[in-house]
Structure formats: structure tokens, C-alpha cells
Scaffold this motif. Structure first.
Motif, PDB file in Angstrom:
ATOM      1  N   LEU A  87     -15.591  -3.026  27.032  1.00 35.64           N
ATOM      2  CA  LEU A  87     -15.852  -2.228  25.839  1.00 35.64           C
ATOM      3  C   LEU A  87     -15.018  -2.764  24.694  1.00 35.64           C
ATOM      4  O   LEU A  87     -13.794  -2.897  24.808  1.00 35.64           O
ATOM      5  N   ASP A  94     -10.928  -2.805  25.100  1.00 36.66           N
ATOM      6  CA  ASP A  94     -10.311  -1.582  25.598  1.00 36.66           C
ATOM      7  C   ASP A  94      -9.807  -1.852  27.015  1.00 36.66           C
ATOM      8  O   ASP A  94     -10.599  -2.010  27.950  1.00 36.66           O
ATOM      9  N   TRP A  97     -10.763   0.688  29.849  1.00 36.10           N
ATOM     10  CA  TRP A  97     -12.156   0.509  30.251  1.00 36.10           C
ATOM     11  C   TRP A  97     -12.289  -0.683  31.199  1.00 36.10           C
ATOM     12  O   TRP A  97     -12.963  -0.598  32.225  1.00 36.10           O
ATOM     13  N   GLU A 100     -10.964  -0.023  34.664  1.00 40.22           N
ATOM     14  CA  GLU A 100     -11.917   0.815  35.387  1.00 40.22           C
ATOM     15  C   GLU A 100     -13.099  -0.025  35.873  1.00 40.22           C
ATOM     16  O   GLU A 100     -13.600   0.176  36.990  1.00 40.22           O
ATOM     17  N   SER A 101     -13.526  -0.982  35.051  1.00 40.43           N
ATOM     18  CA  SER A 101     -14.624  -1.869  35.444  1.00 40.43           C
ATOM     19  C   SER A 101     -14.240  -2.704  36.656  1.00 40.43           C
ATOM     20  O   SER A 101     -15.042  -2.898  37.584  1.00 40.43           O
ATOM     21  N   ARG A 184     -21.039   5.684  31.078  1.00 34.97           N
ATOM     22  CA  ARG A 184     -19.594   5.816  30.877  1.00 34.97           C
ATOM     23  C   ARG A 184     -19.261   6.053  29.408  1.00 34.97           C
ATOM     24  O   ARG A 184     -18.404   6.892  29.073  1.00 34.97           O
ATOM     25  N   LEU A 185     -19.936   5.317  28.532  1.00 32.86           N
ATOM     26  CA  LEU A 185     -19.642   5.475  27.103  1.00 32.86           C
ATOM     27  C   LEU A 185     -20.098   6.832  26.591  1.00 32.86           C
ATOM     28  O   LEU A 185     -19.398   7.474  25.793  1.00 32.86           O
ATOM     29  N   ARG A 188     -17.521   9.271  27.577  1.00 34.91           N
ATOM     30  CA  ARG A 188     -16.282   9.116  26.814  1.00 34.91           C
ATOM     31  C   ARG A 188     -16.421   9.681  25.403  1.00 34.91           C
ATOM     32  O   ARG A 188     -15.500  10.347  24.898  1.00 34.91           O
TER      33      ARG A 188
END
Length: 265
Positions: A87, A94, A97, A100-101, A184-185, A188
Motif C-alpha cells: 500500500l 505503508d 500493511w 501484514e502482507s 483490506r483497504l 481500513r
């Protein structure tokens, strides 16, 4: 909030190899060459769309490849690159992010290593093997169909997706689909509605997730059966059809109707 997740290549922008007419503007330069373009009509429509809703470029391009693009309408607040694994927020990666990926991709690590071994030994491979940001594999093959079939015959397809685009071949953890990135976005940002547009198998997951999807006729008919889909039939350049459809959606579903009847207080 409406979030518009749009693929880039062949959805909004086109390679120099694709004839889109002379009324166009360059949006990407690589090694001194103009390699990607949009029509002037697309440019005007992009300005109109970004004035009204949040447009999030959503692409399999790497950060470096994405940063070569300049649509001429200013920077984007958010972009999903590396198939949603990275992201960019105001142009910056980020880190939360990305970590998490990596966690989402971890269960497929064994399959990715197996795929790397297969591709390293593939006599049809004509490009180096790249592990893009430790998220997915990329290479090129002189026989992409053969390479893809070899991978499908040896990998756990419940863990990874295998795509080809021309000579390009990709192996991607299923949890790093564009659809997962879009979801996910939305979570968020607290988005209410997602519009998605794309032209290829890479985009299917986000087209299926979106509240409203725009796709070429064949892809749309194969992947979604509900009414929340616009199938572009080729009567317009796809980029222009996408953006005109989005503006039509905004006018119909978001903007209040204009009344020409005066009603006193």
C-alpha cells in the motif's frame, strides 16, 4: 465513502503497441522512451472522477513500475501495488500493511519455493526469476502456456494462483489477491461502497468482491451473474467506458437530483 479500485494497464492506460488514436498523451517514460498513453478523453474523465470519489490504482506493477506513471492529475492518496501486497499512502510504502502482507503470504511459502525450483529449471524461461518484495514470483517464458501447465501440475492450487499475460508468468499466494487487498483497504478506510474495474484474470477477485464491477464483456459474463456489473462491449475504448460508467453511477446513486421547480420555505 466510495472507493474506486481500478487496474491500470489496459484498463486506464495503454502500451505504445496498442493503437488508441492520435489524440493521446504520454503517461509513462522508460529508458527515455514513451511507452504508455491515455486518450485526452480519458484524461478529462479521470479529472472528473477524482473530483468526486477516491480513486485507488490497483495493480500488479511493482513500486518502481508504478512510480513511472504520471496521469497528469496529481498524486493519488492511496495506491495498491504488487497485486495488493504493498500500500502506498501519499506515495510512501505503508510498513504495517506490508508486514501484514508477508504474514498473509507465509502459508504459501513452501509452494512458492517449489514454484521457484520449477521455474529455475524451465527450459522455456527467457528472463530472470524475480521474487517481488518476497510476495510473488515473476518471470517470462517463450511458451507461457506450457510453463503455466507445468506449474499447475505440481503446485497446490488451493494455496497459489498462477497467471500468464503474454510471455509473463506469475505465481501469487491466494491470500495476496487484488480482491483481498481491496477488502483490506475498505476495512481500513471505513469505505461504504467499492467500485472495481479491470480487464484480466488478475482482476477477477476484486471484480467479484466489489459492490459494482466494470469489466470487458467476456470477463464480466464469466465471473459475475448479478446486475451489479457493467460489461464493456467494445463500442468505446475500455478506459473511457469505465470512467463514463463510474460518473454515471455517481450521478445516479450519489448526487441528489436537480429540481427545476422552486419551492418556497
Amino acid at each position: 465513502m466510495i472507493i474506486f479500485n481500478s487496474d491500470l494497464d489496459n484498463t486506464l492506460i495503454y502500451s505504445y503497441k496498442r493503437p488508441i488514436g492520435s489524440d493521446k498523451r504520454c503517461v509513462e517514460i522508460y529508458q527515455g522512451r514513451e511507452i504508455s498513453f491515455i486518450t485526452h478523453r480519458t484524461y478529462e474523465l479521470l479529472k472528473a472522477v477524482t473530483e468526486k470519489i477516491l480513486l485507488v490504482p490497483t495493480t500488479t506493477r511493482t513500486v518502481e513500475q508504478y512510480n513511472r506513471i504520471d496521469l497528469g492529475i496529481g498524486g493519488f492518496r492511496y495506491a495498491l501495488v504488487c497485486n495488493g501486497g504493498v500500500l502506498l499512502a501519499d506515495g510512501r510504502e505503508d510498513e504495517e500493511w506490508y508486514q501484514e502482507s508477508l504474514s498473509l503470504a507465509a502459508p504459501a511459502r513452501g509452494e512458492m519455493e517449489t514454484a521457484a525450483g520449477i521455474l529455475q529449471a524451465d527450459i522455456n524461461r527467457i528472463f530472470e526469476l524475480r521474487f517481488i518484495q518476497d510476495l510473488f514470483l515473476f518471470t517470462k517464458s517463450s511458451d507461457p502456456e506450457g510453463t503455466v501447465n507445468a506449474l499447475k501440475g505440481k503446485l497446490d492450487l488451493s494455496a497459489v494462483d498462477i497467471f500468464s499475460n503474454g510471455m509473463k508468468v506469475y505465481v501469487v499466494p491466494k491470500e495476496l489477491s487484488k480482491g483481498r487487498g481491496v477488502r483490506r483497504l475498505k476495512e481500513r478506510l471505513g469505505g461504504e461502497t467499492v467500485i472495481a474495474a479491470g480487464d484480466s484474470e488478475f482482476d477477477v477477485s476484486m471484480l467479484e468482491y466489489a459492490d459494482y464491477a466494470i469489466a470487458p464483456e467476456g470477463l464480466a459474463c464469466r465471473k459475475r451473474k448479478d446486475k451489479a456489473v457493467t460489461a464493456a462491449d467494445g463500442s468505446l475504448l475500455f478506459s473511457e467506458k469505465v470512467l463514463e460508467t463510474v460518473l454515471g453511477y455517481i450521478k445516479k446513486c450519489v448526487e441528489p437530483p436537480v429540481s427545476d421547480t422552486f419551492e418556497p420555505f
